[in-house]
Motif scaffolding. Structure first.
Motif, short mmCIF file in Angstrom:
data_model
loop_
_atom_site.label_atom_id
_atom_site.label_comp_id
_atom_site.label_asym_id
_atom_site.label_seq_id
_atom_site.Cartn_x
_atom_site.Cartn_y
_atom_site.Cartn_z
N ASN A 97 -0.04 26.07 -3.20
CA ASN A 97 0.36 25.09 -4.21
C ASN A 97 1.69 24.44 -3.85
N ARG A 98 2.14 24.62 -2.60
CA ARG A 98 3.44 24.07 -2.22
C ARG A 98 3.35 23.33 -0.90
N TYR A 99 2.40 22.44 -0.81
CA TYR A 99 2.32 21.60 0.38
C TYR A 99 3.56 20.73 0.51
N ASN A 100 3.88 20.34 1.76
CA ASN A 100 4.81 19.23 1.91
C ASN A 100 4.19 18.03 1.22
N HIS A 101 5.05 17.14 0.74
CA HIS A 101 4.57 16.02 -0.07
C HIS A 101 3.53 15.19 0.66
N SER A 102 3.81 14.78 1.89
CA SER A 102 2.87 13.94 2.62
C SER A 102 1.61 14.71 2.98
N SER A 103 1.74 16.04 3.18
CA SER A 103 0.57 16.85 3.46
C SER A 103 -0.36 16.88 2.26
N MET B 55 -5.30 15.18 -0.56
CA MET B 55 -6.00 14.52 -1.65
C MET B 55 -6.78 13.30 -1.15
N LYS B 56 -6.19 12.55 -0.25
CA LYS B 56 -6.83 11.33 0.25
C LYS B 56 -8.17 11.67 0.91
N ASN B 57 -8.20 12.71 1.74
CA ASN B 57 -9.44 13.11 2.41
C ASN B 57 -10.55 13.37 1.39
N ARG B 58 -10.21 14.02 0.29
CA ARG B 58 -11.20 14.42 -0.70
C ARG B 58 -11.58 13.28 -1.64
N LEU B 59 -10.63 12.40 -1.94
CA LEU B 59 -10.94 11.26 -2.80
C LEU B 59 -11.86 10.26 -2.09
N GLU B 60 -11.67 10.10 -0.79
CA GLU B 60 -12.49 9.15 -0.05
C GLU B 60 -13.96 9.56 -0.03
N ILE B 61 -14.23 10.84 0.15
CA ILE B 61 -15.62 11.28 0.13
C ILE B 61 -16.15 11.28 -1.31
N ASN C 162 4.61 16.17 -11.28
CA ASN C 162 5.16 16.26 -9.93
C ASN C 162 4.57 15.22 -8.99
N GLU C 163 3.27 15.05 -9.03
CA GLU C 163 2.61 14.11 -8.12
C GLU C 163 1.88 12.99 -8.85
N LEU C 164 2.13 12.84 -10.15
CA LEU C 164 1.40 11.87 -10.96
C LEU C 164 1.46 10.46 -10.38
N PHE C 165 2.68 9.99 -10.09
CA PHE C 165 2.84 8.60 -9.67
C PHE C 165 2.22 8.37 -8.29
N TYR C 166 2.38 9.35 -7.40
CA TYR C 166 1.85 9.18 -6.04
C TYR C 166 0.33 9.26 -6.04
N LEU C 167 -0.22 10.20 -6.81
CA LEU C 167 -1.67 10.30 -6.90
C LEU C 167 -2.24 9.03 -7.54
N GLY C 168 -1.53 8.49 -8.53
CA GLY C 168 -1.99 7.26 -9.17
C GLY C 168 -2.07 6.10 -8.20
N VAL C 169 -1.03 5.91 -7.38
CA VAL C 169 -1.04 4.83 -6.41
C VAL C 169 -2.11 5.07 -5.34
N VAL D 32 0.84 -1.19 0.00
CA VAL D 32 0.00 0.00 0.00
C VAL D 32 0.88 1.24 0.00
N LEU D 33 0.29 2.34 -0.36
CA LEU D 33 0.98 3.63 -0.28
C LEU D 33 0.89 4.13 1.15
N ASP D 34 2.02 4.24 1.80
CA ASP D 34 2.03 4.68 3.20
C ASP D 34 2.82 5.98 3.31
N PHE D 35 2.33 6.89 4.14
CA PHE D 35 3.00 8.17 4.31
C PHE D 35 2.56 8.76 5.65
N PRO D 36 3.37 9.65 6.23
CA PRO D 36 2.98 10.28 7.49
C PRO D 36 1.64 10.97 7.35
N TYR D 37 0.88 11.00 8.40
CA TYR D 37 -0.42 11.68 8.46
C TYR D 37 -1.49 10.99 7.63
#
Length: 561
Positions: free
Chosen positions: A221-227, A232-238, A256-263, A111-116
């Motif tokens: 437009n410059r969040y930390n990566h895990s932030s 995105m996760k909060n909004r995709l789940e709803i 910039n975030e294509l691969f991470y958003l894809g996973v 799975v894709l795991d990241f802080p927060y």
């Protein structure tokens, strides 16, 4: 420690009751899925486990008249790989990545795991928030605060916009178009019950989280990566709860975030439901200030809610395709294609029922399946003498020959051709590369300039991109949700294409650009795709605002004497 195989067999039998949710078809354990549901005390899973007396006796304990399930001890049981991994073979007739001798695609442990990850990002998205700390609420430790944050909120300042202008709105129906000003995460949760499984298309054009100054929005437009991933996760789940079973979720993103958003989307919507990653050419010349490969395109990640139920529409016939239909008869425009098959699957031995004689009358050039005594016999045999076959069977040929078959004299014999008619062409499938002149950012900017007489928005989306995306994914009267609304490109295209829409935006330009743009659509002003669709103006939408926290108290205090 000796393994109690009898107990494990009982656990396995319980898990198998849930089909392939916890066990693969090969009998392998989906360990991560089981543990996630155990951590949440999934009601169905816990009820099934406690209904088994052997499991209940081993893993529960009575404390102060309360039955306590020894969760950690139970989870420890899944560590015995020699039991749970015995359905895998290292020498299966497959090639792929493995972990502990298991193919990754058979395991949910990857799975894709990241802080927060198990948190809600509380910080806002406006430019003013870019220098503030990013605040997180842990789902376990702050569950009550999260519940309060995401419970439905009050909408205020409701107005209706239609051909007669602006009015106070007192009622709302699901058939109405809706624009919401406010934080999109809170707004999405506020509308969740009303729009559950209602949207045929949910489109996201989020902050791209770029390293450059070229922001797609005025958001942070410059969040930390895990932030950003948490955001995105909060909004995709709803979003998953709002999209219909036969609907689509499409996210725009750059590299910039294509691969991470894809996973992340693989994890939320299921990798089996990923349909494609489209490349949309928005800057054919590329950004020349980039060091290596000047970026010429953006990406659209396309997911179905349920691949088995998803059905895409074709795009209308393109101008380039129309040019191919150069010939014309009383039925309309057409082009010719040889009636004798060639290439793959064209031999008589492969399709014997498509090998039969056709007769051409030598005087009238009419066609028949029978020889009238003054006809030339034709068989699907090519110049090299190879026996091939016709494109249609004899019955279909007899039905369509007058309208769809053309005869041409070739020396002492004849050649037959199919008339492929423009009127019969149902459009073309959308390909993975989207490259049309009207897709460019320059075209999108010019659209807004025509409407507002000046450049009012940075990096707007092309209406023509949204036109084609809406065409492919939806039908008239379907619901389209876009909760990073921006300049209201999606809503403008949806209204002109007779789709319902919901748009959410928290930035103040909603009242100076987004809403005025939709008022211009209602008025029928030409801009974007107006000339390309059946739109002469009309329609309406409801505008509301999320009530700010404590706003009611402040209002009462200000009025207090």
């Amino acid at each position: 420690m000796q393994i109690d195989t009898k107990l494990m067999e009982q656990v396995k039998s319980v898990l198998q009751q849930f089909g392939t949710k916890y066990m693969t078809e090969d009998g392998a354990l989906k360990r991560n899925t089981v543990i996630n549901d155990l951590d949440k005390y999934d009601k169905d899973l816990m009820a099934a486990l406690l209904a088994n007396n052997l499991i209940k006796d081993e893993y529960t304990e009575q404390i102060a008249d309360t039955t306590v399930f020894k969760l950690n001890h139970f989870i420890d049981m899944f560590e015995y790989q020699e039991f749970w991994g015995n359905s895998f073979t290292k020498y299966a007739n497959r090639i792929g990545l493995t972990s502990n001798n298991k193919f990754i695609e058979d395991s949910s442990d990857i799975v894709l795991d990241f802080p927060y990850k198990d948190t809600i990002l509380k910080a806002g998205m406006s430019d003013e928030d870019s220098e503030t700390d990013e605040l997180f609420l842990n789902e376990t430790l702050a569950s009550s605060e999260i519940s309060e944050l995401l419970e439905p909120k009050i909408f205020i300042n409701a107005k209706k916009y239609d051909a007669n202008g602006e009015h106070n709105a007192t009622t709302f129906r699901n058939s109405d178009n809706l624009i919401i000003k406010g934080n999109n995460l809170i707004a999405l949760h506020s509308m969740a019950n009303q729009y559950k499984e209602s949207a045929k298309l949910i489109y996201l054009d989020p902050p791209y989280n770029t390293k450059s100054a070229a922001n797609t929005f005025l958001y942070n437009n410059r969040y930390n990566h895990s932030s950003w991933l948490t955001f995105m996760k909060n909004r995709l789940e709803i979003s998953k709860k709002l999209v219909s079973e036969d609907g689509f979720i499409v996210a725009a993103i750059d590299s910039n975030e294509l691969f991470y958003l894809g996973v992340l989307m693989d994890e939320i919507f299921g990798v089996e439901n990923r349909l494609s990653v489209l490349a949309v050419v928005h800057n054919p010349g590329g950004r020349q200030d980039e060091e290596f490969f000047p970026t010429a395109h953006e990406n659209l990640i396309v997911f179905a809610k349920n691949r088995e139920l998803a059905k895409l529409n074709n795009l209308p016939i393109s101008d380039e395709k129309k040019k191919q239909y150069k010939l014309k008869d009383k039925y309309g425009r057409y082009k010719l294609r040889g009636f004798r098959r060639s290439g793959n699957n064209s031999l008589r031995t492969q399709r014997p029922k498509l090998f039969y004689p056709i007769y051409v009358n030598n005087d009238t050039h009419t066609l028949s399946l029978h020889n009238d005594g003054n006809s030339t016999k034709l068989l699907p045999i090519d110049k090299s003498g190879t026996e091939r076959c016709w494109r249609w069977g004899s019955n279909t040929f007899n039905e369509k020959k007058d309208k769809y078959i053309e005869v041409k004299k070739k020396g002492d014999t004849y050649e037959l051709y199919v008339k492929e008619r423009e009127s019969d062409y149902e459009g073309e499938k959308a390909k993975s590369l989207w490259a049309k002149p009207e897709y460019t950012g320059q075209n999108a900017t010019q659209t807004l300039k025509r409407l507002f007489d000046e450049k009012v928005f940075t990096y707007p989306k092309s209406e023509f991109v949204m036109r084609d995306l809406i065409q492919v994914c939806t039908n008239p009267h379907d619901l389209v949700i876009d909760f990073f609304m921006g300049s209201a490109t999606t809503q403008a295209a949806a209204m002109k294409m007779h789709r319902r829409f919901v748009g959410i935006e928290q930035m103040n330009y909603i009242n100076t650009i987004s809403v005025p743009r939709l008022q211009k659509v209602i008025a029928g002003e030409q801009g974007g795709i107006s000339k390309d669709v059946d739109w002469q103006g009309g329609g309406s939408f409801i505008y509301v605002e999320l009530m700010e926290k404590n706003q009611g108290f402040l209002h009462d205090l200000q009025k207090a004497t």
